[in-house]
Design an enzyme around this catalytic site. Structure first.
Site, PDB file in Angstrom:
ATOM      1  N   TYR A 108      17.265  -9.595  30.403  1.00 58.66           N
ATOM      2  CA  TYR A 108      18.267  -8.725  31.032  1.00 58.66           C
ATOM      3  C   TYR A 108      19.502  -9.589  31.286  1.00 58.66           C
ATOM      4  CZ  TYR A 108      13.735  -6.607  31.630  1.00 58.66           C
ATOM      5  OH  TYR A 108      12.465  -6.134  31.385  1.00 58.66           O
ATOM      6  N   HIS A 126       0.402  -6.897  33.777  1.00 58.12           N
ATOM      7  CA  HIS A 126      -0.338  -6.387  34.938  1.00 58.12           C
ATOM      8  C   HIS A 126      -1.549  -5.660  34.385  1.00 58.12           C
ATOM      9  CE1 HIS A 126       1.317  -2.329  34.120  1.00 58.12           C
ATOM     10  NE2 HIS A 126       2.496  -2.908  33.986  1.00 58.12           N
ATOM     11  N   ASP A 186      10.917   3.015  29.206  1.00 57.42           N
ATOM     12  CA  ASP A 186       9.620   2.535  29.704  1.00 57.42           C
ATOM     13  C   ASP A 186       8.921   3.774  30.232  1.00 57.42           C
ATOM     14  OD1 ASP A 186       7.472   1.528  31.124  1.00 57.42           O
ATOM     15  OD2 ASP A 186       8.610  -0.107  32.058  1.00 57.42           O
ATOM     16  N   GLU A 223       7.007  -3.540  25.538  1.00 61.27           N
ATOM     17  CA  GLU A 223       5.748  -3.506  26.293  1.00 61.27           C
ATOM     18  C   GLU A 223       4.670  -2.766  25.516  1.00 61.27           C
ATOM     19  OE1 GLU A 223       5.953  -1.231  29.984  1.00 61.27           O
ATOM     20  OE2 GLU A 223       4.154  -2.255  30.718  1.00 61.27           O
ATOM     21  N   ASP A 264       6.565  25.539  51.672  1.00 59.27           N
ATOM     22  CA  ASP A 264       5.327  25.919  50.998  1.00 59.27           C
ATOM     23  C   ASP A 264       5.073  25.130  49.713  1.00 59.27           C
ATOM     24  OD1 ASP A 264       4.689  27.718  52.891  1.00 59.27           O
ATOM     25  OD2 ASP A 264       5.476  29.463  51.827  1.00 59.27           O
ATOM     26  N   HIS A 322      13.881  -0.798  37.520  1.00 62.25           N
ATOM     27  CA  HIS A 322      13.221   0.477  37.816  1.00 62.25           C
ATOM     28  C   HIS A 322      14.199   1.652  37.759  1.00 62.25           C
ATOM     29  CE1 HIS A 322       9.597  -1.572  39.964  1.00 62.25           C
ATOM     30  NE2 HIS A 322       9.596  -1.727  38.658  1.00 62.25           N
ATOM     31  N   GLU A 341       4.506  -7.429  28.384  1.00 62.47           N
ATOM     32  CA  GLU A 341       5.827  -6.818  28.463  1.00 62.47           C
ATOM     33  C   GLU A 341       6.962  -7.782  28.807  1.00 62.47           C
ATOM     34  OE1 GLU A 341       6.451  -4.286  31.953  1.00 62.47           O
ATOM     35  OE2 GLU A 341       4.325  -4.399  32.395  1.00 62.47           O
ATOM     36  N   HIS A 353      10.536 -10.790  35.949  1.00 65.06           N
ATOM     37  CA  HIS A 353       9.255 -10.160  36.253  1.00 65.06           C
ATOM     38  C   HIS A 353       8.131 -10.837  35.478  1.00 65.06           C
ATOM     39  CE1 HIS A 353       9.289  -7.859  32.431  1.00 65.06           C
ATOM     40  NE2 HIS A 353      10.559  -7.553  32.685  1.00 65.06           N
ATOM     41  N   ASP A 397       1.416   2.821  29.217  1.00 66.12           N
ATOM     42  CA  ASP A 397       2.601   2.134  29.762  1.00 66.12           C
ATOM     43  C   ASP A 397       3.276   1.385  28.611  1.00 66.12           C
ATOM     44  OD1 ASP A 397       4.480   0.872  31.296  1.00 66.12           O
ATOM     45  OD2 ASP A 397       3.075  -0.406  32.387  1.00 66.12           O
ATOM     46  N   HIS A 442      -0.159   0.135  37.622  1.00 61.86           N
ATOM     47  CA  HIS A 442      -0.401  -1.257  38.040  1.00 61.86           C
ATOM     48  C   HIS A 442      -1.803  -1.222  38.627  1.00 61.86           C
ATOM     49  CE1 HIS A 442       4.076  -2.634  38.299  1.00 61.86           C
ATOM     50  NE2 HIS A 442       3.761  -2.114  37.146  1.00 61.86           N
ATOM     51  N   ARG A 455      13.301  -4.750  26.863  1.00 60.57           N
ATOM     52  CA  ARG A 455      11.889  -4.969  27.223  1.00 60.57           C
ATOM     53  C   ARG A 455      11.044  -4.363  26.114  1.00 60.57           C
ATOM     54  NH1 ARG A 455      12.086  -3.513  31.997  1.00 60.57           N
ATOM     55  NH2 ARG A 455      11.306  -1.380  32.055  1.00 60.57           N
TER      56      ARG A 455
HETATM   57  N1  GLY Z   1       6.266   0.909  33.990  1.00 58.28           N
HETATM   58  C1  GLY Z   1       6.110  -0.084  34.968  1.00 58.28           C
HETATM   59  C2  GLY Z   1       5.759  -1.360  34.378  1.00 58.28           C
HETATM   60  O1  GLY Z   1       5.947  -1.559  33.201  1.00 58.28           O
HETATM   61  O2  GLY Z   1       5.227  -2.205  35.015  1.00 58.28           O
HETATM   62 MN    MN Z   2       4.003  -2.256  32.701  1.00 62.78          MN
HETATM   63 MN    MN Z   3       6.191  -0.077  31.756  1.00 63.05          MN
END
Ligand code: GLY
Ligand code: MN
Ligand code: MN
Length: 445
Positions: free
Chosen positions: A396, A359, A261, A415, A37, A244, A392, A355, A272, A366, A413
């Site tokens: 690493y 974005h 993050d 961002e 449920d 992630h 961002e 990366h 973000d 995203h 990171r």
């Molecule tokens: N939080 C996912 C990114 O920074 O793209």
């Molecule tokens: Mn991001």
């Molecule tokens: Mn992020």
């Protein structure tokens, strides 16, 4: 038709692009069963919300090229509403949402085929809703079955996302207002988490990732945001090298850094933010050295972000600065790469930075919209005022031969969220500090 809401204005703009005889049919997202449920928390479809402002499940928007809008929504049901809450219902929908007509979603199968009779193109979101195209085949078959009565069926099926993605790429004022607020609330969450981490260590307690995640959630909900825009990443020590990594329960130890993050979702819009900080609030020399490289890369990317520049300009500026830093700190050997140009050509930065720098950001973290300029092949998108993107950079460092051990297991990171302006960009997430001294000051309490 009313233009008094941003939703009505967007419907009118979309209608004007459907071409003569075009009809768009856009469902919201389905509910997702978790088990028995229990459902997953409901999240509306972003395209549907963009055009309606309506957050109930089970709804459809039909919009034709003349601008006429019809909503199909869950009917009022006194018994179900006891369990799952009040429904707007078709009777109240035209006033509440400014649509021209509204019916029960139970009538969709019967009412939609006549609405498509005589239409030339059926616009649907492609690749978003499982089974939608099959359903559309059914509607078209019904229209064709009536061909003897003179009804003609649309001869084209087209992707309405192609139009909506372009619209969503440039945010209107109401969206920017929400995004600034989402940015400020997200920033507050980060500050709470940083302070809590240092305060627990000062008190002789052991902060763990989950304590910091709790601070984020507290700040988001306390400020009225509906929740998180995506699962929060709270990564202590080496966990920060997993891009992630979901917040777990690892301890945040003095001497190690923590990468967070996280961002809230406010009225359908995402924040973000990433910050990386020493658990005890004091950077060591090595932490600071690597952190300053990432921060300088972010600043270079920010400086490259302005209307008229290309989407990849911040990324390229960032790569140059990161590459220089990797050489200066000895993470890359000058024997292999004598200079930045060589690092870039060999993509030697990739083991440390895998990366992209940006974005699009909007209703989806995203966000939709292609990063190439329409009609220009693979050339990157030209930035325009009102576009929103993240900036961002990160580094690493996994243990590896030839990499100075003092940097091993650092994951950094930084961002921020940026609104493109004519002259540059407006950072909407800078309530939470990024400079070393400011982070240390904040964490001293
Ligand atoms: N939080 C996912 C990114 O920074 O793209
Ligand atoms: Mn991001
Ligand atoms: Mn992020």
């Amino acid at each position: 038709m009313t233009h008094s809401t941003p939703f009505a204005a967007r419907r009118a703009r979309l209608a004007a692009q459907l071409g003569p005889g075009g009809v768009a049919v856009i469902p919201t997202a389905p509910e997702q069963r978790r088990n028995r449920d229990s459902d997953y928390p409901y999240r509306h479809d972003s395209y549907f919300y963009y055009l309606t402002g309506f957050t109930e499940p089970g709804a459809w928007l039909v919009l034709d090229a003349t601008g006429r809008s019809t909503l199909f929504c869950r009917p009022k049901d006194a018994e179900r509403e006891v369990w799952t809450g009040v429904r707007l219902g078709p009777q109240a929908a035209p006033d509440a949402l400014g649509v021209d007509a509204a019916y029960s979603a139970e009538e969709l199968a019967q009412r939609l085929p006549p609405m498509l009779a005589g239409a030339q193109a059926l616009w649907l979101p492609f690749g978003v809703h499982t089974g939608l195209l099959e359903r559309a085949e059914g509607w078209l078959a019904q229209v064709r079955a009536k061909a003897r009565d003179g009804a003609s069926a649309p001869t084209q099926m087209r992707d309405v996302c192609a139009l909506l993605d372009e619209m969503r790429l440039v945010k209107d004022e109401s969206e920017l207002t929400l995004m600034r607020r989402a940015g400020a609330i997200s920033a507050e969450g980060h500050m709470r988490a940083m302070r809590r981490c240092a305060a627990m260590l000062r008190a002789g307690e052991q902060p763990c990732e989950h304590h910091l995640e709790a601070e984020l959630l507290h700040a988001f909900r306390d400020a009225g945001a509906q929740g998180v825009a995506y699962p929060s990443i709270v990564a202590a020590g080496a966990n920060a090298c997993v891009l992630h990594y979901p917040a777990g329960s690892a301890p945040c130890r003095a001497g190690e850094m923590v990468l967070i993050d996280a961002g809230c979702e406010l009225d359908g819009y995402a924040g973000d933010i990433s910050r990386t900080f020493p658990a005890n609030g004091r950077f060591t020399g090595a932490q600071r050295a690597l952190y300053e490289v990432v921060l300088a890369a972010q600043q270079a990317a920010i400086s490259a972000c302005r209307a008229g520049a290309r989407f990849d300009a911040p990324h390229e500026a960032c790569l140059r600065t990161l590459s220089q830093g990797l050489l200066d700190l000895g993470l890359l050997s000058r024997n292999r790469c004598p200079d930045v140009q060589a690092v870039l050509e060999q993509r030697a930065y990739q083991p440390f930075y895998m990366h992209r720098t940006s974005h699009w950001l909007g209703m989806d973290v995203h966000d939709c919209g292609s990063t190439t300029e329409p009609g220009e092949g693979k050339a990157a998108r030209v930035l325009r005022p009102g576009m929103v993107l993240t900036i961002e950079p990160g580094l690493y460092v996994r243990p590896a031969d030839g990499v100075p051990e003092k940097y091993w297991n650092f994951g950094i990171r930084i961002e921020d969220d940026a609104i493109v302006t004519e002259a540059g960009c407006e950072l909407i997430t800078r309530d939470v500090p990024v400079r070393v001294e400011e982070i240390e000051a904040l964490m001293r309490g």
